[in-house]
Design an enzyme around this catalytic site. Sequence first.
Site, PDB file in Angstrom:
ATOM      1  N   GLU A  23       0.805  -1.227   0.000  1.00 12.26           N
ATOM      2  CA  GLU A  23       0.000   0.000   0.000  1.00 12.26           C
ATOM      3  C   GLU A  23       0.835   1.273   0.000  1.00 12.26           C
ATOM      4  O   GLU A  23       0.459   2.265  -0.634  1.00 12.26           O
ATOM      5  CB  GLU A  23      -0.959  -0.004   1.197  1.00 12.26           C
ATOM      6  N   HIS A  68     -10.806  -5.777   8.877  1.00 13.10           N
ATOM      7  CA  HIS A  68     -11.622  -5.615   7.670  1.00 13.10           C
ATOM      8  C   HIS A  68     -12.891  -4.848   8.003  1.00 13.10           C
ATOM      9  O   HIS A  68     -13.924  -5.044   7.378  1.00 13.10           O
ATOM     10  CB  HIS A  68     -11.965  -6.983   7.054  1.00 13.10           C
TER      11      HIS A  68
END
Lengths: 374, 372
Positions: free
Chosen positions: A108, A178
């Site tokens: 990322e 998540h």
Amino acid sequence: MALRRALARVSGAQSSGRALAAAGARALSSEAAVEVPRLGQVDAIPSGPATRMNLFTAINQGMRAAMQTDDDCILFGEDVAFGGVFRCSMGLREEFGGERVFNTPLCEQGIAGFAIGYAATGRSCIAELQFADYIFPAFDQIVNEAAKFRYRSGGQFDCGGVTFRSPCGAVGHGGLYHSQSPEAYFAHTPGLKVVMPRSPAQAKGLLLSCIRDPNPCLFFEPKALYRASVEDVPDADYEIPIGKAEVVTAGDDVTLVAWGAQVHVMEKAAAMARDKLGVSCEVIDLRSILPWDAETVAASVNKTGRVVIAHEAPKTGGFAAEVASEIQERCFLRLEAPIQRVTGYDTPFPLAFERHYVPDALKVFEAVKAATSF
Amino acid sequence: MSSESAEFELAVPLEYHNVEGPAATSATATKEELLDVHAMMHRIRRMEISCDNEYKDKNIRGFCHLYDGQEAVAMGMRAAMTSRDNIIGTYRCHALQLMRGDTVSRIVGELFGRAGGSSAGKGGSMHFYSKQNRFWGGAGIVGAQVPVGAGIAFADRFNAIAEGASRDGPFPITVAMFGDGAANQGQIWEAANMSKLWHLPCIFFCENNQYGMGTSVERHSSNPRYFTQGGEAIPGIRINGMDYLSVREGMKWAKSYVERGQPLFVEVVTYRYHGHSMSDPGITYRGKDEVKQMRETKDCIKLVSKRIVDSGWASEKELKDREKAIKAEVAKEVELARAMPLPDAEELYTHVLHNETPKFIRGIDIGSSRVA
């Protein structure tokens, strides 16, 4: 092709320039499959031909419109070429080619830096960070590079063409990594814009605004709504302005402020308050939290004198704190009750206790009662 | 005309990793070129020494990282690149800005925080930029500029192919610079990996000045041979960064390799005379003798001067006279910078976002407050 690219480039992100680019694109492009009217910025969801669809399809439509009108706009992220883990980019690689829609490695920080570099050349890109929980390795790039590029160079460079898309929020079973809602971290960073839509039609218009906005934008998508939220979405190419809240339901007694999936919780609570307490709630969707529309909220609170703010993220340092602070500055003498915050607890996002953790209509209803009985 | 050009031996040959390149044990240079490089290197050094003095006089505040000792690196890069090629650098970037066409007065003006500074007084020591010469700036966060460089390289390749170029280039190149201290940041490899996967014309350029702040390479790197960082995937080249001609030759080859869409690690081995920043005297983690010895035996300006004198292109006295003239010129430029006005208070709020809304700034008294 060259002229079309040149037009898109020269136009930058100016609204009129973009219209010119779109006109140029239409005039020059014979491969455009469907002629879609471009409406620019609209205050309300436009009327006209619409198609019923869910949130991920609306996001797909928004990205398609952005890429059709700007040949330099590219999309990348983890598995986006295959449609993405939530199917948002289905068919885009087939339509725009592998040079413009491609998978990245799972890194990322690198993805974010790469996106900033691409955008710094004056082009636009959409970088998907597969879950908002994974945005933290990219935090430095977003907060230190993207947000400050313009300022530190005295306006010589910026990366305004970058939009980071990321699914956020509770989904019923996501657990610690998540499920998070990290919007408040980024709201603390001048130089960024932070947006979270509540529904498909909102998502399409807000996403197009983010992609075309001349500032780096973060677009958080409530993943619980990807399939659950369904409504008519205009076929047209339209942009909903960033920084303008929407009064979703008008009311007189209590102001309910939320963004993303929590707007639906507020609506449910407002219906309960009406039915069980005879209390009229005004529900406001902030739509963007940086910048956020304090005027609309203050106007409402000056009318109602009571306010409840909800978000999924933990309470301490959450964006509700900022909203509450601004309200007490602007509406101090009009407040009839303490400002109520309904938020996640100050714990990591729990796996087994998600139902306890996430604000629901009952918790909001309780807050409405507390505000009206103070 | 033979006296106008000469061949010089390179003390340290270029060293390659996983790729074959020219041995380059010697290089040719002209009188004109070396005199120009001598002047430019000296200008950089005088500018940095002036910054040191101004810092000590408290005219420059905050953080300031000086380049003296490393001049050959910037000059060798300049010789091998065009203004179509991109450079994105580290925080030690005063010399890069000068090399990319800016003036001493604008650079020092920026360090003084003046409106006429290179970044309108809003960046300071670590943030110089030149849009027209494709210098994408110094970055304050160690290593953060490297993936940004990969994105710039992607844009150039993407654009060239869209406009009809071959998929094998040649493309304009991007030099993404970092120091030995940043070399083991994860994002360096993240960017290199993407560059290899996507055939990006990007050089991962490690300016190894032997110390990551106060820690020597042997102490902070399990593998201090940074040109081998690409492992099996990405080749590399190691260059003697104290020799202008070595950097020029190495970078010329590197550019010819990279412009075909193949990333490369480049390590230039160099040395900074000052400490890491102004708060670091630079002699707590290395001996005074080490610095002295480097200055005496490895100095990049001395090497160029020697080559000029040995070739009979100028006498030592002539070079000294030139150095004196540059010293006076830099001093004049510093005074120009000092005379520049400070930025208006309104500038606090400009360049945060595109088309900002006005904001209130409280002055010392309410009457001097204003709306930006």
